[in-house]
Design a protein around this motif. Sequence first.
Motif, PDB file in Angstrom:
ATOM      1  N   ALA A 120     -34.411  14.215  55.801  1.00 25.62           N
ATOM      2  CA  ALA A 120     -33.045  14.416  56.292  1.00 25.62           C
ATOM      3  C   ALA A 120     -32.409  13.111  56.749  1.00 25.62           C
ATOM      4  O   ALA A 120     -31.198  13.063  56.990  1.00 25.62           O
ATOM      5  CB  ALA A 120     -33.053  15.428  57.439  1.00 25.62           C
ATOM      6  N   HIS A 121     -33.185  12.031  56.854  1.00 25.68           N
ATOM      7  CA  HIS A 121     -32.693  10.798  57.465  1.00 25.68           C
ATOM      8  C   HIS A 121     -32.470   9.651  56.476  1.00 25.68           C
ATOM      9  O   HIS A 121     -31.901   8.619  56.861  1.00 25.68           O
ATOM     10  CB  HIS A 121     -33.672  10.334  58.556  1.00 25.68           C
ATOM     11  N   ASN A 122     -32.889   9.803  55.222  1.00 29.44           N
ATOM     12  CA  ASN A 122     -32.808   8.650  54.323  1.00 29.44           C
ATOM     13  C   ASN A 122     -31.987   8.911  53.066  1.00 29.44           C
ATOM     14  O   ASN A 122     -32.011   8.101  52.131  1.00 29.44           O
ATOM     15  CB  ASN A 122     -34.220   8.168  53.948  1.00 29.44           C
ATOM     16  N   ILE A 123     -31.279  10.023  53.011  1.00 27.14           N
ATOM     17  CA  ILE A 123     -30.595  10.407  51.776  1.00 27.14           C
ATOM     18  C   ILE A 123     -29.554   9.376  51.352  1.00 27.14           C
ATOM     19  O   ILE A 123     -29.486   8.977  50.180  1.00 27.14           O
ATOM     20  CB  ILE A 123     -29.956  11.800  51.907  1.00 27.14           C
ATOM     21  N   GLU A 124     -28.718   8.937  52.274  1.00 24.50           N
ATOM     22  CA  GLU A 124     -27.631   8.024  51.912  1.00 24.50           C
ATOM     23  C   GLU A 124     -28.172   6.738  51.293  1.00 24.50           C
ATOM     24  O   GLU A 124     -27.704   6.289  50.229  1.00 24.50           O
ATOM     25  CB  GLU A 124     -26.769   7.696  53.136  1.00 24.50           C
ATOM     26  N   GLN A 125     -29.172   6.133  51.946  1.00 26.56           N
ATOM     27  CA  GLN A 125     -29.722   4.889  51.414  1.00 26.56           C
ATOM     28  C   GLN A 125     -30.448   5.142  50.090  1.00 26.56           C
ATOM     29  O   GLN A 125     -30.342   4.338  49.155  1.00 26.56           O
ATOM     30  CB  GLN A 125     -30.692   4.253  52.406  1.00 26.56           C
ATOM     31  N   ALA A 126     -31.169   6.257  49.995  1.00 26.40           N
ATOM     32  CA  ALA A 126     -31.896   6.570  48.764  1.00 26.40           C
ATOM     33  C   ALA A 126     -30.943   6.715  47.586  1.00 26.40           C
ATOM     34  O   ALA A 126     -31.187   6.191  46.493  1.00 26.40           O
ATOM     35  CB  ALA A 126     -32.724   7.835  48.948  1.00 26.40           C
ATOM     36  N   LEU A 127     -29.837   7.416  47.793  1.00 26.40           N
ATOM     37  CA  LEU A 127     -28.864   7.602  46.711  1.00 26.40           C
ATOM     38  C   LEU A 127     -28.238   6.275  46.308  1.00 26.40           C
ATOM     39  O   LEU A 127     -28.028   6.007  45.118  1.00 26.40           O
ATOM     40  CB  LEU A 127     -27.789   8.588  47.150  1.00 26.40           C
ATOM     41  N   ALA A 128     -27.952   5.434  47.285  1.00 31.41           N
ATOM     42  CA  ALA A 128     -27.336   4.136  46.975  1.00 31.41           C
ATOM     43  C   ALA A 128     -28.299   3.210  46.245  1.00 31.41           C
ATOM     44  O   ALA A 128     -27.936   2.541  45.276  1.00 31.41           O
ATOM     45  CB  ALA A 128     -26.851   3.475  48.268  1.00 31.41           C
ATOM     46  N   ASP A 129     -29.558   3.194  46.692  1.00 26.63           N
ATOM     47  CA  ASP A 129     -30.529   2.248  46.133  1.00 26.63           C
ATOM     48  C   ASP A 129     -31.098   2.693  44.791  1.00 26.63           C
ATOM     49  O   ASP A 129     -31.378   1.867  43.921  1.00 26.63           O
ATOM     50  CB  ASP A 129     -31.686   2.056  47.114  1.00 26.63           C
ATOM     51  N   TYR A 130     -31.278   4.010  44.627  1.00 26.97           N
ATOM     52  CA  TYR A 130     -32.042   4.498  43.472  1.00 26.97           C
ATOM     53  C   TYR A 130     -31.380   5.631  42.692  1.00 26.97           C
ATOM     54  O   TYR A 130     -31.835   5.961  41.603  1.00 26.97           O
ATOM     55  CB  TYR A 130     -33.419   5.008  43.940  1.00 26.97           C
ATOM     56  N   GLY A 131     -30.329   6.223  43.230  1.00 28.73           N
ATOM     57  CA  GLY A 131     -29.866   7.497  42.703  1.00 28.73           C
ATOM     58  C   GLY A 131     -28.791   7.469  41.652  1.00 28.73           C
ATOM     59  O   GLY A 131     -28.503   8.497  41.033  1.00 28.73           O
ATOM     60  N   ARG A 138     -32.866   1.126  40.744  1.00 27.23           N
ATOM     61  CA  ARG A 138     -33.077   2.410  40.084  1.00 27.23           C
ATOM     62  C   ARG A 138     -34.445   2.513  39.400  1.00 27.23           C
ATOM     63  O   ARG A 138     -35.124   3.534  39.488  1.00 27.23           O
ATOM     64  CB  ARG A 138     -31.964   2.633  39.053  1.00 27.23           C
ATOM     65  N   ASP A 139     -34.853   1.459  38.715  1.00 25.48           N
ATOM     66  CA  ASP A 139     -36.068   1.525  37.917  1.00 25.48           C
ATOM     67  C   ASP A 139     -37.339   1.448  38.754  1.00 25.48           C
ATOM     68  O   ASP A 139     -38.445   1.539  38.203  1.00 25.48           O
ATOM     69  CB  ASP A 139     -36.072   0.397  36.885  1.00 25.48           C
ATOM     70  N   GLU A 140     -37.208   1.307  40.065  1.00 30.36           N
ATOM     71  CA  GLU A 140     -38.391   1.216  40.911  1.00 30.36           C
ATOM     72  C   GLU A 140     -39.001   2.578  41.216  1.00 30.36           C
ATOM     73  O   GLU A 140     -40.109   2.658  41.766  1.00 30.36           O
ATOM     74  CB  GLU A 140     -38.049   0.489  42.214  1.00 30.36           C
ATOM     75  N   ILE A 141     -38.315   3.669  40.901  1.00 30.31           N
ATOM     76  CA  ILE A 141     -38.841   5.001  41.161  1.00 30.31           C
ATOM     77  C   ILE A 141     -38.714   5.863  39.904  1.00 30.31           C
ATOM     78  O   ILE A 141     -37.918   5.566  39.001  1.00 30.31           O
ATOM     79  CB  ILE A 141     -38.131   5.698  42.347  1.00 30.31           C
ATOM     80  N   CYS A 142     -39.503   6.929  39.860  1.00 29.76           N
ATOM     81  CA  CYS A 142     -39.413   7.867  38.727  1.00 29.76           C
ATOM     82  C   CYS A 142     -38.576   9.086  39.071  1.00 29.76           C
ATOM     83  O   CYS A 142     -38.123   9.807  38.172  1.00 29.76           O
ATOM     84  CB  CYS A 142     -40.812   8.296  38.291  1.00 29.76           C
ATOM     85  N   GLY A 143     -38.364   9.336  40.368  1.00 27.47           N
ATOM     86  CA  GLY A 143     -37.571  10.483  40.780  1.00 27.47           C
ATOM     87  C   GLY A 143     -37.651  10.657  42.287  1.00 27.47           C
ATOM     88  O   GLY A 143     -38.339   9.895  42.992  1.00 27.47           O
TER      89      GLY A 143
END
Length: 432
Positions: A120-131, A138-143
């Motif tokens: 619940a605390h990291n969604i904004e950064q996750a979407l910006a960095d990888y989403g 983006r290519d640092e994660i698979c999903g």
Amino acid sequence: MERIENVDILVGGQLKRGTLVVGEDGMIADIIETAGEGPSNGLLLPGCVDGHVHFREPGLTQKADIATESLAAAAGGVTTVLDMPNVNPVTTTPEALAQKHALYKEKCLVNYGLWYGITAHNIEQALADYGQPDSPHRDEICGFKVFLGSSTGGMLMNDQEKLRQLFQGTQRVIGIHSESEDIIRKNREKYLALYGTPEGDVPVEFHPKIRDVEACMSTTKLAVELALETGAHLHVCHLTTQEELDYVAGLHAAGKGENITTEVTPAHLTFSQEDYKKLGTRIKCNPAIKRVQDRDALRQALSTGKIFSVGTDHAPHLLSDKQGGALKAASGMPSIQFSLLSMLKLVDEGYMTLPQMVEMMSTHPAQLFGYDDRGVIAVGKRADLVLIDPTRTTTVNKETIKSKCGWSPFEGMTFNHRVAATWVNGRKIYEA
């Protein structure tokens, strides 16, 4: 150049006798068909792409580590693994992700990708960095992985508004662990009151009653509705119930939910709640091994296209962690080394064809996660390969187990085939 000669090669859904040539770049350079007279040297398949593993590093290396579990993967014909975020520290920050990448690059024998955990605390950064398509990392994660029910690692995320924000904010694969924490809690209190021990536990046979069909179905339905509304790609990890299977299959039959895929594990295809009597907490996992009818429905679905992929949820624990019952014993089991052999057993038993099995274990997960260079045998594709010897059996015992934890729920079983050799990027890394 390496040549793998006189083998039966699965090409385009058909077995063809011939020689496969591996180029200096680690890619398949040529496939030379031959007359096919006499016995072959084995069955050559694309290496498995396991979209769901827990290699326990960093932080939990007394149970397993990247080196030991990637060896177990190679011994099982698995050439790509996608590791889950519930380690220590959990993979929910860029710093933790970078640390994990460094460990994998140093230690992993097979190709790999990393899931990124959502809270619940990291969604904004996750979407910006990888989403997003243009996200810088983006290519640092698979999903993205979301635990809608609590499991190993304490990453429960049950804020529905935050969940909606995630589904609305990305077209990346969103993998879910689907169990309702509210239903689990109510069931836990109920069975503790009825059958609780002085230690605050209940027998392991009640594990599928605590983490029951309703607990799974309610959160799967919630996530599916969000995926239908937003168009996000939902991947339902370790599907366990006939009800969930029928629900998603019904949507697909009605022309809905093309953005929704499902995964099953070899464990849920092999065991049922009847096996708790013999195996006890060795088969305790989340979601639980459930009814015979669930196992049988999942098996029957293998030949119909209702199951998209097979992933192991390989999750080693020490046997000392597995002491206790439904509430005290750790959930999870090692399985990656014998996943392909267990699926070949189901092929032998007529639940699916060999090409269907390869689609679910190699082709489909490679497609899902964007690994277009693997998952099939074709010229120009990565030479990630497994050679199966159908003339030799494999008996699972302490001597054959590669996982660090030293045990397997498949112990005592004999499979009809043996993994003879495994190649990763054109290099043979395992030979039996």
